[in-house]
Design a protein around this motif. Sequence first.
Motif, PDB file in Angstrom:
ATOM      1  N   ASP A 232       6.269  10.062   9.770  1.00 30.23           N
ATOM      2  CA  ASP A 232       5.807  10.207   8.396  1.00 30.23           C
ATOM      3  C   ASP A 232       6.451  11.379   7.658  1.00 30.23           C
TER       4      ASP A 232
ATOM      5  N   GLN B 254       9.742  10.290   3.746  1.00 28.09           N
ATOM      6  CA  GLN B 254       9.141   9.188   3.009  1.00 28.09           C
ATOM      7  C   GLN B 254      10.187   8.522   2.120  1.00 28.09           C
ATOM      8  N   PRO B 255       9.993   7.237   1.823  1.00 26.40           N
ATOM      9  CA  PRO B 255      10.940   6.520   0.962  1.00 26.40           C
ATOM     10  C   PRO B 255      10.802   6.924  -0.508  1.00 26.40           C
ATOM     11  N   PHE B 256      11.757   6.500  -1.307  1.00 26.20           N
ATOM     12  CA  PHE B 256      11.779   6.808  -2.722  1.00 26.20           C
ATOM     13  C   PHE B 256      10.496   6.358  -3.417  1.00 26.20           C
TER      14      PHE B 256
ATOM     15  N   TYR C  57       7.501   6.291  -2.332  1.00 28.04           N
ATOM     16  CA  TYR C  57       6.454   7.286  -2.057  1.00 28.04           C
ATOM     17  C   TYR C  57       6.573   8.459  -3.031  1.00 28.04           C
ATOM     18  N   HIS C  58       7.777   8.989  -3.179  1.00 27.13           N
ATOM     19  CA  HIS C  58       7.983  10.146  -4.051  1.00 27.13           C
ATOM     20  C   HIS C  58       7.755   9.785  -5.520  1.00 27.13           C
TER      21      HIS C  58
ATOM     22  N   GLU D 150       5.788  -1.895  -5.179  1.00 26.59           N
ATOM     23  CA  GLU D 150       6.141  -1.061  -4.021  1.00 26.59           C
ATOM     24  C   GLU D 150       5.651   0.366  -4.227  1.00 26.59           C
TER      25      GLU D 150
ATOM     26  N   TYR E 161       1.495   3.101  -2.831  1.00 26.78           N
ATOM     27  CA  TYR E 161       1.298   4.478  -2.354  1.00 26.78           C
ATOM     28  C   TYR E 161       0.266   5.252  -3.170  1.00 26.78           C
TER      29      TYR E 161
END
Length: 128
Positions: A70, A73-75, A77-78, A119, A123
């Motif tokens: 964890d 994190q992917p884009f 998430y940010h 997507e 989050y």
Amino acid sequence: MEAVCGKYGALYCRDVDWAILNGFEPSLRLELESTLSAGACCCRFTYPQACQDAAFEAQQEKWAALAGADAVQPFAYHTAHVYCAFRQVMRDYGEAGEKVMEQAQADFKSYYTERVWNEIAAYFGKFQ
């Protein structure tokens, strides 16, 4: 309202990466050369103390293993994190702030598509 979003976005981008880095390793420096929120064409930052040799790579792998899956994190998430931070600030502006966030969401969907928005939205629960 657009000026408010730009103001807070620039502050967020100026400080967030440094704060995260400082939380992990206070002795490392971060140089922020440009950010999208300040009008640049891209975000560019460097870690001037990073020596990217074999020893550095080995240490990175060790830290990654310690941090777990964890840690990176992917884009999406940010992007969700930034959106939720803006949404929290915009709550201070009541209905006008809500309208700004609704417009931002509509603009995002028209530019990136509903699928990409979904997507990112997946989050939101992590930040609310």
